[in-house]
Design a protein around this motif. Structure first.
Motif, PDB file in Angstrom:
ATOM      1  N   SER A  23     -17.248  -4.332 -13.063  1.00  0.00           N
ATOM      2  CA  SER A  23     -16.859  -5.709 -13.350  1.00  0.00           C
ATOM      3  C   SER A  23     -17.424  -6.669 -12.317  1.00  0.00           C
ATOM      4  N   TYR A  24     -17.588  -7.912 -12.762  1.00  0.00           N
ATOM      5  CA  TYR A  24     -18.121  -9.002 -11.949  1.00  0.00           C
ATOM      6  C   TYR A  24     -17.110 -10.151 -11.983  1.00  0.00           C
ATOM      7  N   TYR A  25     -16.875 -10.755 -10.830  1.00  0.00           N
ATOM      8  CA  TYR A  25     -15.898 -11.841 -10.737  1.00  0.00           C
ATOM      9  C   TYR A  25     -16.485 -12.958  -9.879  1.00  0.00           C
ATOM     10  N   PHE A  26     -16.209 -14.210 -10.269  1.00  0.00           N
ATOM     11  CA  PHE A  26     -16.657 -15.383  -9.521  1.00  0.00           C
ATOM     12  C   PHE A  26     -15.550 -16.428  -9.515  1.00  0.00           C
ATOM     13  N   ASN A  27     -15.442 -17.180  -8.419  1.00  0.00           N
ATOM     14  CA  ASN A  27     -14.564 -18.347  -8.417  1.00  0.00           C
ATOM     15  C   ASN A  27     -15.228 -19.493  -7.671  1.00  0.00           C
ATOM     16  N   ALA A  28     -14.746 -20.705  -7.931  1.00  0.00           N
ATOM     17  CA  ALA A  28     -15.319 -21.899  -7.311  1.00  0.00           C
ATOM     18  C   ALA A  28     -14.318 -23.036  -7.400  1.00  0.00           C
ATOM     19  N   TYR A  29     -14.375 -23.936  -6.419  1.00  0.00           N
ATOM     20  CA  TYR A  29     -13.590 -25.165  -6.498  1.00  0.00           C
ATOM     21  C   TYR A  29     -14.321 -26.273  -5.755  1.00  0.00           C
ATOM     22  N   ASP A  30     -14.347 -27.449  -6.381  1.00  0.00           N
ATOM     23  CA  ASP A  30     -14.978 -28.628  -5.797  1.00  0.00           C
ATOM     24  C   ASP A  30     -13.918 -29.703  -5.577  1.00  0.00           C
ATOM     25  N   PRO A  31     -13.483 -29.931  -4.334  1.00  0.00           N
ATOM     26  CA  PRO A  31     -12.456 -30.952  -4.098  1.00  0.00           C
ATOM     27  C   PRO A  31     -12.934 -32.366  -4.408  1.00  0.00           C
ATOM     28  N   ALA A  32     -14.250 -32.579  -4.389  1.00  0.00           N
ATOM     29  CA  ALA A  32     -14.766 -33.923  -4.650  1.00  0.00           C
ATOM     30  C   ALA A  32     -14.539 -34.351  -6.100  1.00  0.00           C
ATOM     31  N   THR A  33     -14.619 -33.405  -7.033  1.00  0.00           N
ATOM     32  CA  THR A  33     -14.427 -33.727  -8.453  1.00  0.00           C
ATOM     33  C   THR A  33     -13.144 -33.130  -9.024  1.00  0.00           C
ATOM     34  N   ASP A  34     -12.428 -32.352  -8.218  1.00  0.00           N
ATOM     35  CA  ASP A  34     -11.210 -31.666  -8.665  1.00  0.00           C
ATOM     36  C   ASP A  34     -11.497 -30.785  -9.880  1.00  0.00           C
ATOM     37  N   LEU A  54     -12.772 -16.644 -18.810  1.00  0.00           N
ATOM     38  CA  LEU A  54     -13.198 -17.788 -18.005  1.00  0.00           C
ATOM     39  C   LEU A  54     -12.098 -18.831 -18.050  1.00  0.00           C
ATOM     40  N   SER A  55     -11.600 -19.220 -16.886  1.00  0.00           N
ATOM     41  CA  SER A  55     -10.606 -20.287 -16.784  1.00  0.00           C
ATOM     42  C   SER A  55     -11.209 -21.420 -15.967  1.00  0.00           C
ATOM     43  N   VAL A  56     -11.207 -22.621 -16.536  1.00  0.00           N
ATOM     44  CA  VAL A  56     -11.839 -23.780 -15.907  1.00  0.00           C
ATOM     45  C   VAL A  56     -10.768 -24.811 -15.569  1.00  0.00           C
ATOM     46  N   TRP A  57     -10.680 -25.148 -14.280  1.00  0.00           N
ATOM     47  CA  TRP A  57      -9.793 -26.230 -13.860  1.00  0.00           C
ATOM     48  C   TRP A  57     -10.494 -27.554 -14.104  1.00  0.00           C
ATOM     49  N   LEU A  58      -9.801 -28.467 -14.775  1.00  0.00           N
ATOM     50  CA  LEU A  58     -10.347 -29.790 -15.045  1.00  0.00           C
ATOM     51  C   LEU A  58      -9.576 -30.825 -14.231  1.00  0.00           C
ATOM     52  N   PRO A  59     -10.169 -31.978 -13.962  1.00  0.00           N
ATOM     53  CA  PRO A  59      -9.475 -32.983 -13.150  1.00  0.00           C
ATOM     54  C   PRO A  59      -8.079 -33.283 -13.696  1.00  0.00           C
ATOM     55  N   VAL A 173     -17.482 -35.050 -21.105  1.00  0.00           N
ATOM     56  CA  VAL A 173     -17.551 -35.612 -19.749  1.00  0.00           C
ATOM     57  C   VAL A 173     -18.111 -34.551 -18.811  1.00  0.00           C
ATOM     58  N   ARG A 174     -19.205 -34.873 -18.139  1.00  0.00           N
ATOM     59  CA  ARG A 174     -19.860 -33.914 -17.252  1.00  0.00           C
ATOM     60  C   ARG A 174     -19.491 -34.200 -15.802  1.00  0.00           C
ATOM     61  N   HIS A 175     -19.064 -33.139 -15.106  1.00  0.00           N
ATOM     62  CA  HIS A 175     -18.685 -33.230 -13.700  1.00  0.00           C
ATOM     63  C   HIS A 175     -19.726 -32.466 -12.882  1.00  0.00           C
ATOM     64  N   HIS A 176     -20.492 -33.169 -12.067  1.00  0.00           N
ATOM     65  CA  HIS A 176     -21.498 -32.533 -11.224  1.00  0.00           C
ATOM     66  C   HIS A 176     -20.846 -32.065  -9.922  1.00  0.00           C
ATOM     67  N   LEU A 177     -21.037 -30.797  -9.599  1.00  0.00           N
ATOM     68  CA  LEU A 177     -20.436 -30.236  -8.392  1.00  0.00           C
ATOM     69  C   LEU A 177     -21.051 -30.882  -7.153  1.00  0.00           C
ATOM     70  N   VAL A 178     -20.193 -31.241  -6.203  1.00  0.00           N
ATOM     71  CA  VAL A 178     -20.626 -31.988  -5.028  1.00  0.00           C
ATOM     72  C   VAL A 178     -20.530 -31.151  -3.755  1.00  0.00           C
ATOM     73  N   ASP A 179     -19.385 -30.555  -3.517  1.00  0.00           N
ATOM     74  CA  ASP A 179     -19.132 -29.831  -2.262  1.00  0.00           C
ATOM     75  C   ASP A 179     -18.337 -28.574  -2.591  1.00  0.00           C
ATOM     76  N   THR A 180     -18.998 -27.640  -3.247  1.00  0.00           N
ATOM     77  CA  THR A 180     -18.303 -26.532  -3.901  1.00  0.00           C
ATOM     78  C   THR A 180     -18.618 -25.200  -3.241  1.00  0.00           C
ATOM     79  N   ARG A 181     -17.563 -24.481  -2.905  1.00  0.00           N
ATOM     80  CA  ARG A 181     -17.702 -23.126  -2.375  1.00  0.00           C
ATOM     81  C   ARG A 181     -16.820 -22.191  -3.180  1.00  0.00           C
ATOM     82  N   GLY A 182     -17.059 -20.921  -3.001  1.00  0.00           N
ATOM     83  CA  GLY A 182     -16.255 -19.938  -3.711  1.00  0.00           C
ATOM     84  C   GLY A 182     -16.684 -18.549  -3.313  1.00  0.00           C
ATOM     85  N   ASN A 183     -16.162 -17.589  -4.031  1.00  0.00           N
ATOM     86  CA  ASN A 183     -16.456 -16.192  -3.738  1.00  0.00           C
ATOM     87  C   ASN A 183     -16.782 -15.451  -5.022  1.00  0.00           C
TER      88      ASN A 183
END
Length: 234
Positions: A23-34, A54-59, A173-183
């Protein structure tokens, strides 16, 4: 914990256990766009299936969920695509691209609106900020808590911190990632959901140079504890 080399970003030899999974897993969060996401894709050849979530957090308080299953009777490590979600390895242990174009179930976590359907789009790229840290237990039986964990959770595992670029789109509505890190992580071996009595896992990124993670798994033989810290190159 050891640093794993590039071969572990590809498929591992399949063993006879009926619950064998890679299995493969990824996560990410961008506080600039929430905005952010977490996603997992697993291949279970003995069960003849490949599944994705896939679960996507939206603003605000919305969460969009995509899930799907399709037949897969052999282990693969490319063309990882299910239900409109695709994982593409661009450079082993360095760069992955994830895309999505799918219908999602969207719910308001605050309970202010009814559950609804909507289109989710995504095109994001993961670039590693640290080596892949983990272990490969294939060929070793282990003892005690370690052996019990391998029966239910897997024999090999890696984790890696990274930075994300790209975009997430919902309702046009498109949200461009600004300052995003994850694992990301990758696991191989038997995976029996519900096998452990308890399972707690976390990953944290403090900027581009400090990353840490940990896990605690409860089994009939006791609790397994593992953790790691990567700081400024070591």
């Amino acid at each position: 914990m050891p640093i794993l080399d590039e071969r572990h970003d590809f498929a591992h030899p399949i063993e006879s256990d009926s619950a064998w999974s890679e299995s493969y897993y990824f996560n990410a969060y961008d506080p600039a766009t929430d905005t952010g996401f977490f996603t997992r894709l697993g291949i279970r050849p003995h069960e003849g299936r490949m599944d994705v979530g896939l679960s996507v957090w939206l603003p605000g308080t919305d969460l969009a969920v995509v899930a799907g299953v399709q037949p897969q009777h052999e282990m693969i490590d490319r063309d990882l695509a299910v239900a409109g979600v695709r994982y593409e390895r661009l450079a082993p242990m360095q760069t992955w691209r994830l895309t999505c174009d799918a219908e999602a179930s969207i719910r308001d976590l605050a309970g202010g609106r009814e559950r609804r359907r909507g289109r989710i789009g995504m095109d994001v790229t993961f670039q590693a900020l640290a080596p892949a840290i983990g272990s490969d237990g294939q060929g070793r039986g282990g003892t005690g808590v370690s052996a019990e964990t391998r029966r239910h959770v897997g024999k090999g595992h890696l984790e890696q911190a990274g930075r994300w670029t790209g975009w997430i789109e919902a309702a046009g509505v498109r949200h461009h990632l600004v300052d995003t890190r994850g694992n990301r992580d990758k696991s191989w071996g038997p995976r029996r959901w519900g096998g452990p009595r308890m399972w707690r896992w976390f990953s944290i990124n403090l900027g581009d140079h400090v990353h840490l993670g940990g896990i605690r798994i409860g089994t009939d033989a006791g609790d397994l504890h593992r953790g790691w810290i990567w700081r400024k190159g070591e």
